[in-house]
Design a protein around this motif. Structure first.
Motif, PDB file in Angstrom:
ATOM      1  N   MET A  52     -17.311  17.699  42.613  1.00 37.19           N
ATOM      2  CA  MET A  52     -17.148  18.491  41.162  1.00 37.19           C
ATOM      3  C   MET A  52     -15.514  18.081  40.841  1.00 37.19           C
ATOM      4  O   MET A  52     -14.993  17.835  39.766  1.00 37.19           O
ATOM      5  N   ALA A  53     -14.683  18.612  41.711  1.00 35.72           N
ATOM      6  CA  ALA A  53     -13.095  18.498  41.460  1.00 35.72           C
ATOM      7  C   ALA A  53     -12.851  17.077  41.341  1.00 35.72           C
ATOM      8  O   ALA A  53     -11.805  16.880  40.474  1.00 35.72           O
ATOM      9  N   LEU A  54     -13.199  16.117  42.179  1.00 41.22           N
ATOM     10  CA  LEU A  54     -12.723  14.708  42.250  1.00 41.22           C
ATOM     11  C   LEU A  54     -13.185  14.262  40.715  1.00 41.22           C
ATOM     12  O   LEU A  54     -12.280  13.425  40.143  1.00 41.22           O
ATOM     13  N   PHE A  55     -14.220  14.567  40.067  1.00 43.83           N
ATOM     14  CA  PHE A  55     -14.448  14.198  38.945  1.00 43.83           C
ATOM     15  C   PHE A  55     -13.677  14.976  37.787  1.00 43.83           C
ATOM     16  O   PHE A  55     -13.309  13.853  36.900  1.00 43.83           O
ATOM     17  N   ASN A  76     -10.869  15.479  38.313  1.00 39.61           N
ATOM     18  CA  ASN A  76      -9.573  15.086  38.295  1.00 39.61           C
ATOM     19  C   ASN A  76      -9.420  13.337  37.982  1.00 39.61           C
ATOM     20  O   ASN A  76      -8.213  13.028  38.359  1.00 39.61           O
ATOM     21  N   GLY A  77     -10.412  12.906  37.475  1.00 32.44           N
ATOM     22  CA  GLY A  77     -10.348  11.704  36.997  1.00 32.44           C
ATOM     23  C   GLY A  77     -11.171  10.720  37.660  1.00 32.44           C
ATOM     24  O   GLY A  77     -11.056   9.322  37.232  1.00 32.44           O
ATOM     25  N   LEU A  78     -12.064  10.993  38.776  1.00 25.54           N
ATOM     26  CA  LEU A  78     -12.776  10.042  39.414  1.00 25.54           C
ATOM     27  C   LEU A  78     -14.124   9.916  38.708  1.00 25.54           C
ATOM     28  O   LEU A  78     -15.115  10.585  39.088  1.00 25.54           O
ATOM     29  N   THR A  79     -14.279   9.101  37.663  1.00 28.38           N
ATOM     30  CA  THR A  79     -15.240   8.895  36.598  1.00 28.38           C
ATOM     31  C   THR A  79     -16.752   8.591  37.356  1.00 28.38           C
ATOM     32  O   THR A  79     -17.681   9.227  37.055  1.00 28.38           O
ATOM     33  N   GLU A  80     -16.652   7.880  38.388  1.00 27.54           N
ATOM     34  CA  GLU A  80     -17.940   7.429  39.074  1.00 27.54           C
ATOM     35  C   GLU A  80     -18.582   8.614  39.770  1.00 27.54           C
ATOM     36  O   GLU A  80     -19.776   8.544  39.999  1.00 27.54           O
ATOM     37  N   ALA A  81     -17.739   9.820  40.100  1.00 28.66           N
ATOM     38  CA  ALA A  81     -18.364  11.061  40.743  1.00 28.66           C
ATOM     39  C   ALA A  81     -19.531  11.441  39.810  1.00 28.66           C
ATOM     40  O   ALA A  81     -20.323  12.344  40.268  1.00 28.66           O
ATOM     41  N   VAL A  82     -19.553  11.308  38.593  1.00 29.90           N
ATOM     42  CA  VAL A  82     -20.434  12.055  37.685  1.00 29.90           C
ATOM     43  C   VAL A  82     -21.710  11.538  38.104  1.00 29.90           C
ATOM     44  O   VAL A  82     -22.806  12.231  37.891  1.00 29.90           O
ATOM     45  N   VAL A  83     -22.042  10.279  38.381  1.00 30.72           N
ATOM     46  CA  VAL A  83     -23.235   9.673  38.623  1.00 30.72           C
ATOM     47  C   VAL A  83     -23.632  10.539  40.248  1.00 30.72           C
ATOM     48  O   VAL A  83     -25.000  10.984  40.408  1.00 30.72           O
ATOM     49  N   LEU A  84     -23.036  10.715  41.088  1.00 26.24           N
ATOM     50  CA  LEU A  84     -23.270  11.552  42.085  1.00 26.24           C
ATOM     51  C   LEU A  84     -23.493  12.881  42.086  1.00 26.24           C
ATOM     52  O   LEU A  84     -24.684  13.664  42.492  1.00 26.24           O
ATOM     53  N   LEU A  85     -22.844  13.590  41.124  1.00 28.25           N
ATOM     54  CA  LEU A  85     -22.798  14.931  40.508  1.00 28.25           C
ATOM     55  C   LEU A  85     -24.351  14.875  39.893  1.00 28.25           C
ATOM     56  O   LEU A  85     -25.257  16.084  40.128  1.00 28.25           O
ATOM     57  N   TYR A  86     -24.752  14.209  39.190  1.00 17.47           N
ATOM     58  CA  TYR A  86     -25.876  14.020  38.560  1.00 17.47           C
ATOM     59  C   TYR A  86     -27.156  14.399  39.659  1.00 17.47           C
ATOM     60  O   TYR A  86     -28.089  14.750  39.579  1.00 17.47           O
TER      61      TYR A  86
END
Length: 293
Positions: free
Chosen positions: A225-228, A230-240
């Motif tokens: 969550m924190a990486l997303f 802070n600008g790591l856009t691709e992390a949104v897919v993993l969060l989902y």
């Protein structure tokens, strides 16, 4: 004792209770030992972990005051024995090292070659050796730079090198998944972080066991969550894919970061199992629905 009563009643289910399964091996415990952190592991698996020079609990990542293993957790072992009696059709496989599993996958799926294709075979053998070395460095190395390089090498193999092997089976062991998480916690290299998130999302989209490993520890989800944010856009897919509680999403003030994804150009985003913009829309919909309630 009460914590285990309900799982035991479900004797008709094919999956064993999660409390009976080692988080390293994903197999039912044979000789469970409980560390000072409260986490329980298969004795052989945690011995192997310590023998590689690790001084932390694999799941909590807390540094241990003592790496001498305690006596067998006989209470848990008796509960497992009772469960096995009620489920005689379920025979747990013996524990094998993650590296032994990797070798087995490689040997069983290596493409056959004719005597006239010695060069091809030599090339494949060399690449397989490189992949195994990368996995070992990700899982074992105490040098961050070596682990970071390993992630980039593994991503290269995942994306385009056809070795005739199931790379997912080689990478989806809980201990190796934890290796990727160590990268997310410690690396500051954008390319490395992006590659690690990409690989975890790709594996998680195919195997729910990977998602279960990632959600076993709250701090792992918080890190992603924190990486997303802070600008790591691709992390949104993993969060989902991880599907964190809506209340957690709201508390983390993640809405602004989700809206930022919509402003990204498609060509600037990494091709993944799900488009980052799609994942952002779905997560935002969850938050709005939770607020309405």
């Amino acid at each position: 004792m009460a914590d285990f009563d309900n799982p035991l009643q479900g004797s008709g289910k094919h999956a064993p209770p999660k409390d009976f399964v080692c988080p390293i091996t994903s197999h039912i415990f044979d000789d469970p030992v409980t560390l000072e952190t409260g986490q329980t592991y298969e004795r052989k698996a945690i011995e192997e972990w310590f023998n590689r020079g690790n001084l932390t609990c694999p799941i909590t990542r807390q540094k241990l005051q003592n790496t001498q293993l305690p006596k067998t957790n006989y209470v848990l072992k008796r509960l497992i024995a009772s469960w096995k009696e009620r489920n005689p059709h379920l025979v747990p496989p013996p524990y094998e090292s993650p590296y032994e599993d990797t070798e087995a996958v490689v040997k069983s799926t290596m493409p056959s070659t004719s005597p006239n294709s010695v060069i091809t075979q030599a090339t494949v053998d060399g690449m397989m050796s490189e992949l195994r070395c990368a996995i070992n460095n990700l899982y074992m190395s105490e040098v961050l730079q070596e682990s970071e390089m390993a992630v980039l090498q593994i991503e290269k193999f995942w994306r385009g090198v056809n070795l005739g092997v199931d790379i997912h089976s080689m990478l989806s062991k809980p201990a190796i998944i934890n290796g990727f998480m160590e990268i997310l916690f410690n690396s500051v290299e954008p390319q490395v972080l992006q590659a690690a998130v990409f690989l975890l999302a790709e594996m998680g989209s195919r195997d729910n066991a990977v998602i279960q490993t990632l959600t076993r520890v709250d701090t792992d989800v918080e890190c992603i969550m924190a990486l997303f944010m802070n600008g790591l856009t691709e992390a949104v897919v993993l969060l989902y894919l991880l599907n964190p509680a809506n209340v957690n999403l709201a508390e983390m003030a993640i809405v602004e970061s989700l809206i930022t994804v919509f402003n990204k150009k498609e060509e600037d985003l990494v091709k993944m199992c799900s488009k980052p913009k799609t994942a952002a829309v779905l997560l935002l919909a969850r938050i709005i629905e939770a607020v309405k309630r």
